[in-house]
Design an enzyme around this catalytic site. Structure first.
Site, PDB file in Angstrom:
ATOM      1  N   CYS A  25       0.871  -1.188   0.000  1.00 50.35           N
ATOM      2  CA  CYS A  25       0.000   0.000   0.000  1.00 50.35           C
ATOM      3  C   CYS A  25       0.905   1.235   0.000  1.00 50.35           C
ATOM      4  O   CYS A  25       2.124   1.123   0.140  1.00 50.35           O
ATOM      5  CB  CYS A  25      -0.864  -0.013   1.252  1.00 50.35           C
ATOM      6  SG  CYS A  25       0.156   0.015   2.741  1.00 50.35           S
ATOM      7  N   HIS A  54       5.197  -5.804   8.726  1.00 53.56           N
ATOM      8  CA  HIS A  54       5.156  -7.212   9.123  1.00 53.56           C
ATOM      9  C   HIS A  54       5.446  -8.131   7.929  1.00 53.56           C
ATOM     10  O   HIS A  54       4.554  -8.804   7.420  1.00 53.56           O
ATOM     11  CB  HIS A  54       3.800  -7.534   9.775  1.00 53.56           C
ATOM     12  CG  HIS A  54       3.720  -7.055  11.186  1.00 53.56           C
ATOM     13  ND1 HIS A  54       2.574  -6.581  11.768  1.00 53.56           N
ATOM     14  CD2 HIS A  54       4.672  -6.977  12.153  1.00 53.56           C
ATOM     15  CE1 HIS A  54       2.828  -6.235  13.036  1.00 53.56           C
ATOM     16  NE2 HIS A  54       4.090  -6.463  13.275  1.00 53.56           N
ATOM     17  N   CYS A 109       2.567   5.658   9.112  1.00 51.98           N
ATOM     18  CA  CYS A 109       1.652   5.858   7.978  1.00 51.98           C
ATOM     19  C   CYS A 109       0.660   6.977   8.309  1.00 51.98           C
ATOM     20  O   CYS A 109       0.131   7.026   9.428  1.00 51.98           O
ATOM     21  CB  CYS A 109       0.895   4.564   7.700  1.00 51.98           C
ATOM     22  SG  CYS A 109      -0.359   4.781   6.433  1.00 51.98           S
ATOM     23  N   HIS A 137      -1.023  -5.362  19.506  1.00 48.34           N
ATOM     24  CA  HIS A 137      -0.561  -4.917  18.183  1.00 48.34           C
ATOM     25  C   HIS A 137       0.146  -3.564  18.311  1.00 48.34           C
ATOM     26  O   HIS A 137      -0.358  -2.664  18.994  1.00 48.34           O
ATOM     27  CB  HIS A 137      -1.751  -4.820  17.217  1.00 48.34           C
ATOM     28  CG  HIS A 137      -1.312  -4.671  15.793  1.00 48.34           C
ATOM     29  ND1 HIS A 137      -0.897  -3.463  15.270  1.00 48.34           N
ATOM     30  CD2 HIS A 137      -1.192  -5.574  14.783  1.00 48.34           C
ATOM     31  CE1 HIS A 137      -0.551  -3.641  13.995  1.00 48.34           C
ATOM     32  NE2 HIS A 137      -0.721  -4.914  13.682  1.00 48.34           N
ATOM     33  N   GLU A 139       0.396  -1.000  16.454  1.00 46.71           N
ATOM     34  CA  GLU A 139      -0.408   0.180  16.103  1.00 46.71           C
ATOM     35  C   GLU A 139      -1.329   0.565  17.259  1.00 46.71           C
ATOM     36  O   GLU A 139      -1.471   1.750  17.607  1.00 46.71           O
ATOM     37  CB  GLU A 139      -1.236  -0.124  14.845  1.00 46.71           C
ATOM     38  CG  GLU A 139      -2.091   1.066  14.427  1.00 46.71           C
ATOM     39  CD  GLU A 139      -3.054   0.733  13.292  1.00 46.71           C
ATOM     40  OE1 GLU A 139      -2.658   0.020  12.354  1.00 46.71           O
ATOM     41  OE2 GLU A 139      -4.203   1.185  13.357  1.00 46.71           O
ATOM     42  N   THR A 182      -6.339   0.163  11.810  1.00 47.50           N
ATOM     43  CA  THR A 182      -6.506   0.410  10.362  1.00 47.50           C
ATOM     44  C   THR A 182      -6.746  -0.860   9.550  1.00 47.50           C
ATOM     45  O   THR A 182      -7.375  -0.812   8.499  1.00 47.50           O
ATOM     46  CB  THR A 182      -5.240   1.086   9.793  1.00 47.50           C
ATOM     47  OG1 THR A 182      -4.109   0.296  10.179  1.00 47.50           O
ATOM     48  CG2 THR A 182      -5.092   2.505  10.288  1.00 47.50           C
ATOM     49  N   SER A 238       1.294 -10.693   9.948  1.00 47.44           N
ATOM     50  CA  SER A 238       0.663  -9.492   9.392  1.00 47.44           C
ATOM     51  C   SER A 238      -0.852  -9.587   9.563  1.00 47.44           C
ATOM     52  O   SER A 238      -1.488 -10.483   9.008  1.00 47.44           O
ATOM     53  CB  SER A 238       1.036  -9.370   7.906  1.00 47.44           C
ATOM     54  OG  SER A 238       0.059  -8.634   7.214  1.00 47.44           O
ATOM     55  N   ASN A 240      -3.245  -7.659   8.414  1.00 49.28           N
ATOM     56  CA  ASN A 240      -4.067  -7.447   7.206  1.00 49.28           C
ATOM     57  C   ASN A 240      -4.005  -8.652   6.281  1.00 49.28           C
ATOM     58  O   ASN A 240      -5.001  -9.008   5.650  1.00 49.28           O
ATOM     59  CB  ASN A 240      -3.709  -6.117   6.526  1.00 49.28           C
ATOM     60  CG  ASN A 240      -2.455  -6.184   5.702  1.00 49.28           C
ATOM     61  OD1 ASN A 240      -2.489  -6.580   4.553  1.00 49.28           O
ATOM     62  ND2 ASN A 240      -1.317  -5.813   6.290  1.00 49.28           N
ATOM     63  N   SER A 283       1.671  -5.472   3.166  1.00 47.52           N
ATOM     64  CA  SER A 283       3.099  -5.458   3.489  1.00 47.52           C
ATOM     65  C   SER A 283       3.893  -6.473   2.663  1.00 47.52           C
ATOM     66  O   SER A 283       5.024  -6.799   2.996  1.00 47.52           O
ATOM     67  CB  SER A 283       3.279  -5.730   4.994  1.00 47.52           C
ATOM     68  OG  SER A 283       2.438  -6.785   5.413  1.00 47.52           O
TER      69      SER A 283
HETATM   70  S1  SF4 Z   1      -2.307  -0.910   5.569  1.00 45.88           S
HETATM   71 FE1  SF4 Z   1      -1.234   0.228   7.186  1.00 45.88          FE
HETATM   72  S2  SF4 Z   1       0.514   1.162   6.148  1.00 45.88           S
HETATM   73 FE2  SF4 Z   1      -0.949   0.559   4.557  1.00 45.88          FE
HETATM   74  S3  SF4 Z   1      -2.209   2.388   4.169  1.00 45.88           S
HETATM   75 FE3  SF4 Z   1      -3.254   1.118   5.710  1.00 45.88          FE
HETATM   76  S4  SF4 Z   1      -2.554   1.956   7.645  1.00 45.88           S
HETATM   77 FE4  SF4 Z   1      -1.131   2.663   6.110  1.00 45.88          FE
END
Ligand code: SF4
Length: 299
Positions: A25, A54, A109, A137, A139, A182, A238, A240, A283
């Site tokens: 991203c 990550h 970020c 985490h 964040e 996020t 990770s 996400n 990531s």
């Molecule tokens: S996944 Fe994490 S690093 Fe990527 S845009 Fe979203 S908040 Fe930012």
């Protein structure tokens, strides 16, 4: 990696479909670029406090460029550069680094910064702040630390509906303000908001799931419905990426979560499938995704 032509026809019998949105991203890309640039241009040694992103393969790549990942500020010597990872860091850590003569390079970020600011706003307005995310985490630790600076603030991280009762047991519930990690799964966030609306008299909600996460989750869901087997590429640690695999499995599609193509070598389900979907977390660098595609094409 935002693909305009997502279909690759493998020369043999397998068809590979790439998710429309997958891989690095904007936040991760910027952080990696900034860190590599610091490593090249700075005469001082460069350290990253905690994993920049990550993904172990990227961390190894930084290490090969003499950019060391460390777990504590104690490991960062005076006179060096310390990069703050994409997930952000507690403000106390940044102040401590500067006080000991370390140059701070902030790769937080902007989407994470937004959550920190929304949590501070809610705390200042007197809400009990609920972060939909995991306590441990990085964040979430950073968001908590920022909003903790507001005098008298109560901040709690809750990841699942069934944790609400226990986590809010001794905490004021009349006015609850909500933000999200996020990379939270959308469905889980909405379930949490619904459940919190039953315990609060007043609920204020900021949906702070970042657009990159939203797009990757939705294109993974869309793709999982079209293929026989899904390959999700990215760090096992990770959030996400793990959520992408959960989403694909939730769609009923057999799914494997791998870090590198080597984990596909004994995968019978992959051997038996003809139409294969590939996606990757925010990531995951393009070169790792390409290695996976090349491997599947070679079967
Ligand atoms: S996944 Fe994490 S690093 Fe990527 S845009 Fe979203 S908040 Fe930012």
């Amino acid at each position: 990696m935002d693909h305009t032509t997502p279909v690759i026809d493998a020369p043999k019998r397998k068809t590979i479909l790439l998710a429309e949105h997958s891989g690095f991203c904007h936040g991760v890309q910027k952080a990696v670029d900034k860190t590599l640039a610091a490593g090249e241009s700075s005469e001082k040694p460069v350290y990253v406090l905690g994993q920049l992103i990550h993904n172990q393969q990227v961390i190894d790549h930084l290490d090969a460029k003499s950019i060391r990942t460390v777990n504590s500020l104690d490991e960062v010597p005076e006179g060096s550069v310390c990069v703050i990872r994409t997930h952000g860091a507690p403000p106390q850590i940044v102040a401590e680094a500067e006080a000991k003569g370390v140059e701070v390079s902030d790769a937080t970020c902007p989407d994470v910064r937004l959550v920190q600011n929304k949590a501070i706003q809610l705390a200042e307005e007197g809400y009990t702040v609920v972060i939909v995310g995991k306590d441990e985490h990085p964040e979430v630790i950073g968001i908590k630390a920022h909003s903790d600076l507001v005098g008298g603030a109560t901040i709690v991280a809750i990841n699942k509906v069934n944790e609400i009762q226990e986590k809010l047991k001794d905490i004021p519930k009349r006015r609850i303000g909500v933000v999200s990690q996020t990379t939270q799964m959308e469905e889980n966030f909405f379930e949490m908001v619904k459940a919190l609306s039953k315990v609060a008299k007043e609920l204020k909600v900021f949906n702070t799931i970042c657009p990159a996460t939203y797009f990757r989750q939705n294109s993974a869901l869309d793709l999982a419905g079209k293929v026989e087997f899904m390959v999700v590429v990215g760090g096992k640690n990770s959030s996400n990426t793990t959520h992408l695999a959960e989403i694909c499995r939730g769609e009923g599609t057999p799914t494997i979560h791998i870090e590198t193509y080597k984990e596909l070598e004994d995968c019978e389900a992959l051997q038996n499938a003809n139409i294969i979907g590939v996606t990757a977390g925010a990531s995951t660098p393009d070169w790792l995704i390409q290695e996976v595609v090349d491997y599947i094409q070679s079967l």
